[in-house]
Design a protein around this motif. Sequence first.
Motif, mmCIF file in Angstrom:
data_model
loop_
_atom_site.group_PDB
_atom_site.id
_atom_site.type_symbol
_atom_site.label_atom_id
_atom_site.label_comp_id
_atom_site.label_asym_id
_atom_site.label_seq_id
_atom_site.Cartn_x
_atom_site.Cartn_y
_atom_site.Cartn_z
ATOM 1 N N ARG A 183 52.707 62.499 52.383
ATOM 2 C CA ARG A 183 51.997 63.415 51.474
ATOM 3 C C ARG A 183 51.046 62.694 50.532
ATOM 4 N N LEU A 184 50.845 61.392 50.776
ATOM 5 C CA LEU A 184 50.009 60.620 49.848
ATOM 6 C C LEU A 184 48.574 61.134 49.757
ATOM 7 N N GLY A 185 48.109 61.788 50.815
ATOM 8 C CA GLY A 185 46.743 62.308 50.802
ATOM 9 C C GLY A 185 46.494 63.276 49.664
ATOM 10 N N GLN A 186 47.572 63.889 49.175
ATOM 11 C CA GLN A 186 47.434 64.887 48.098
ATOM 12 C C GLN A 186 46.994 64.283 46.771
ATOM 13 N N ILE A 187 47.187 62.966 46.609
ATOM 14 C CA ILE A 187 46.802 62.369 45.321
ATOM 15 C C ILE A 187 45.290 62.246 45.186
ATOM 16 N N LYS A 188 44.553 62.539 46.245
ATOM 17 C CA LYS A 188 43.085 62.461 46.193
ATOM 18 C C LYS A 188 42.526 63.320 45.042
ATOM 19 N N SER A 189 43.121 64.475 44.839
ATOM 20 C CA SER A 189 42.585 65.372 43.807
ATOM 21 C C SER A 189 43.313 65.244 42.475
ATOM 22 N N CYS A 190 44.472 64.618 42.477
ATOM 23 C CA CYS A 190 45.199 64.431 41.215
ATOM 24 C C CYS A 190 46.034 63.156 41.329
ATOM 25 N N PRO A 191 45.661 62.109 40.604
ATOM 26 C CA PRO A 191 46.348 60.831 40.762
ATOM 27 C C PRO A 191 47.833 60.933 40.388
ATOM 28 N N ALA A 192 48.590 59.965 40.863
ATOM 29 C CA ALA A 192 50.010 59.890 40.494
ATOM 30 C C ALA A 192 50.289 58.503 39.926
ATOM 31 N N LEU A 193 51.377 58.423 39.182
ATOM 32 C CA LEU A 193 51.793 57.162 38.558
ATOM 33 C C LEU A 193 52.942 56.573 39.369
ATOM 34 N N PHE A 194 52.726 55.357 39.880
ATOM 35 C CA PHE A 194 53.752 54.648 40.652
ATOM 36 C C PHE A 194 54.193 53.426 39.845
ATOM 37 N N GLN A 195 55.490 53.157 39.887
ATOM 38 C CA GLN A 195 55.994 51.985 39.171
ATOM 39 C C GLN A 195 57.002 51.240 40.040
ATOM 40 N N GLN A 196 57.061 49.929 39.808
ATOM 41 C CA GLN A 196 58.094 49.144 40.472
ATOM 42 C C GLN A 196 59.456 49.623 39.986
ATOM 43 N N LYS A 197 60.368 49.821 40.911
ATOM 44 C CA LYS A 197 61.718 50.216 40.516
ATOM 45 C C LYS A 197 62.475 48.963 40.064
ATOM 46 N N LEU A 198 62.962 49.004 38.859
ATOM 47 C CA LEU A 198 63.693 47.860 38.323
ATOM 48 C C LEU A 198 65.186 48.032 38.604
ATOM 49 N N ILE A 199 65.876 46.918 38.701
ATOM 50 C CA ILE A 199 67.319 46.961 38.945
ATOM 51 C C ILE A 199 68.022 46.564 37.644
ATOM 52 N N GLY A 200 68.902 47.422 37.182
ATOM 53 C CA GLY A 200 69.606 47.123 35.941
ATOM 54 C C GLY A 200 70.191 48.385 35.349
ATOM 55 N N THR A 201 70.192 48.453 34.020
ATOM 56 C CA THR A 201 70.879 49.546 33.329
ATOM 57 C C THR A 201 69.962 50.229 32.318
ATOM 58 N N ASN A 202 70.026 51.559 32.305
ATOM 59 C CA ASN A 202 69.279 52.327 31.304
ATOM 60 C C ASN A 202 69.954 52.221 29.944
ATOM 61 N N ILE A 203 69.152 52.045 28.933
ATOM 62 C CA ILE A 203 69.666 52.070 27.558
ATOM 63 C C ILE A 203 68.786 53.018 26.757
ATOM 64 N N ARG A 204 69.404 54.007 26.162
ATOM 65 C CA ARG A 204 68.645 54.937 25.328
ATOM 66 C C ARG A 204 68.864 54.531 23.871
ATOM 67 N N VAL A 205 67.777 54.378 23.174
ATOM 68 C CA VAL A 205 67.844 53.971 21.762
ATOM 69 C C VAL A 205 67.266 55.088 20.904
ATOM 70 N N LEU A 260 61.410 58.979 13.728
ATOM 71 C CA LEU A 260 62.493 59.364 14.638
ATOM 72 C C LEU A 260 61.954 59.232 16.058
ATOM 73 N N ALA A 261 62.643 58.416 16.857
ATOM 74 C CA ALA A 261 62.146 58.197 18.219
ATOM 75 C C ALA A 261 63.314 58.000 19.171
ATOM 76 N N GLY A 262 63.168 58.501 20.374
ATOM 77 C CA GLY A 262 64.116 58.231 21.446
ATOM 78 C C GLY A 262 63.461 57.277 22.420
ATOM 79 N N ILE A 263 63.923 56.034 22.431
ATOM 80 C CA ILE A 263 63.247 54.995 23.227
ATOM 81 C C ILE A 263 64.048 54.729 24.496
ATOM 82 N N ASP A 264 63.384 54.837 25.632
ATOM 83 C CA ASP A 264 64.037 54.562 26.910
ATOM 84 C C ASP A 264 63.816 53.107 27.285
ATOM 85 N N LEU A 265 64.895 52.308 27.098
ATOM 86 C CA LEU A 265 64.843 50.887 27.463
ATOM 87 C C LEU A 265 65.545 50.695 28.798
ATOM 88 N N PHE A 266 65.309 49.532 29.357
ATOM 89 C CA PHE A 266 65.967 49.181 30.614
ATOM 90 C C PHE A 266 66.279 47.696 30.568
#
Lengths: 310, 255
Positions: A183-205, A260-266
């Motif tokens: 389905r990658l052809g669909q991003i032609k009209s609206c870009p998408a954000l891709f990120q490297q998947k990290l290995i580890g643990t989510n920490i919410r601050v 006041l902030a909710g920070i998503d760390l990894f």
Amino acid sequence: MVLLCGVPNDSPLQLLIDALEEAEYPYVFVNQRQFDQMAIRYEWVGGELLGELTIARTIYELQHITGIYNRGMNYQALPEYGLLTPNDPLRAHAARFHDGLFGWIEMANCRVLNQGYAMTSNSSKPYQMLQIVKAGFGIPPSLITNQADQVPHFQESRGTLIFKSASGVRSIVREFADEHSARLGQIKSCPALFQQKLIGTNIRVHVVGERVFAHRIESGYVDYRYAGRNGSSTEMTAYELPASIADRCIRLSESLNLPLAGIDLFETETGEYYCFEVNPSPGFSYFEEHTGQRISLAIADYLAGSRVDL
Amino acid sequence: MFWMLLHADDAPGIWLYRRLRQQGVVVELVTVEEWFCNGAFTLTMDETTDETHLRLQDGRDWNLEQTRAVMARVCSMPAVAWQLFAESEKDYVAQEWQAIFMAWADLMPMLFNQPTPMGLSGRTRSTGEWGQLADSVGFDTGPFFYDSAVGIIAQPDLHHAQRVDLLVYRGRCYGCLGNLPEAVEEMACALQAASGEQLIGVSLAMSATGFVFIGASTHPDLRLGGDEFVEAILTDLYDGTALRSSERLAPAIAY
């Protein structure tokens, strides 16, 4: 006096009301659903912003407000507003009242969690990522593109990818799999954000002024918020951050004008900390209920302009 | 390479573009509509490197590394870019592109008015917020009140007063300054600094008691500044001190 703005069935707001009552801090709740019973007026007097808020005939002096908790929603989405006929004068009143209220919150000379202009920074994840880097955190290598052929190259160099929206809309994180390649052809009209998947643990601050509350999250699903929906589970525990990371979280919140902030760390398996994003109106109740950390009381203290030992 | 990013109907922006071209400066002009209807867009980022490449429909390439300075005046998103999308998708696509534009613009060496979450070329402020800021730097802001019963922000009744419009760019006022007191110029410069923007317009009215602040904008009419302002832009383009890049370019022309 602390002013709360929002709707009554909102969990963070309810927890904060409990905390304010527990600490015996006076407060007033602007229940937006009762906009028909409210009025606001203010003026400049000698360089000061003075005025009053009326709720069901009770008048509150705005200059006596020490702090504001802003969970205000778009008044046009309120059920009571939706029931009004197109010509009902209450429609205009709702607009004028909310314009005045939110306008005052932007100018109020007291502690505000958070001001509207600062809360919009997470309407752009990539923009916020640039601010995160400036604050000293790492971010996952990221690609935004409307060119389908760029994605396999990025995947080749970065391994497993996740993808998500760049704005705050439809913001669900998914792992990029073979089924998505087709389905990658669909991003032609609206870009998408891709990120490297990290290995580890989510920490919410959660940062409240200068105080930091961290929660470690173990989950079998890439976006722990939706683990249950996807047949997985999430476990959450209170966590103590290294002092340097906690300090960096405070500086990041300051740089975004978000007391006041909710920070998503990894935290990666090698002990490196990355930051995914900063939520300017965090649903802290979910984390407080799971870990017992009294974020609501810290918010109450902050807004009342005082501090108690917890 | 120098770039200007303007709405197609931004007459003051196009005036600046023409004046710069007349001075021999090679500036690439891109309309906001062209930007959002681009042919290809890529932005990569991590904690050490950012790269972006934009290919416009006419084949021009806009790369970060070859960009020396950008002058952007983007007020809003152009609806033309997503008019072909289904109604249910329009908002989503618009918000995605806006989010992406903010990051792209934040990376660019903007000569003035960086994108903010509250404005794509400088932070948008309400009349009240500008008044509060103006008051904090010493301006007389006149009476001001808001009442939800009537829903108006009252401002000084100065309809018949003479109006003075200034352009303030990086600590200096431009425009028909005439007999404007130095203290007023200083306040206008202080307002520009306090706003966090490099370029603002300030509107004042002459009352019996002096100059009264009536408004400010991050999208002023650049023509107010005349060629003195163009010269200041030229200086910053070629001096390099106002740019993120430390590389100084040789002037293309003497002026």
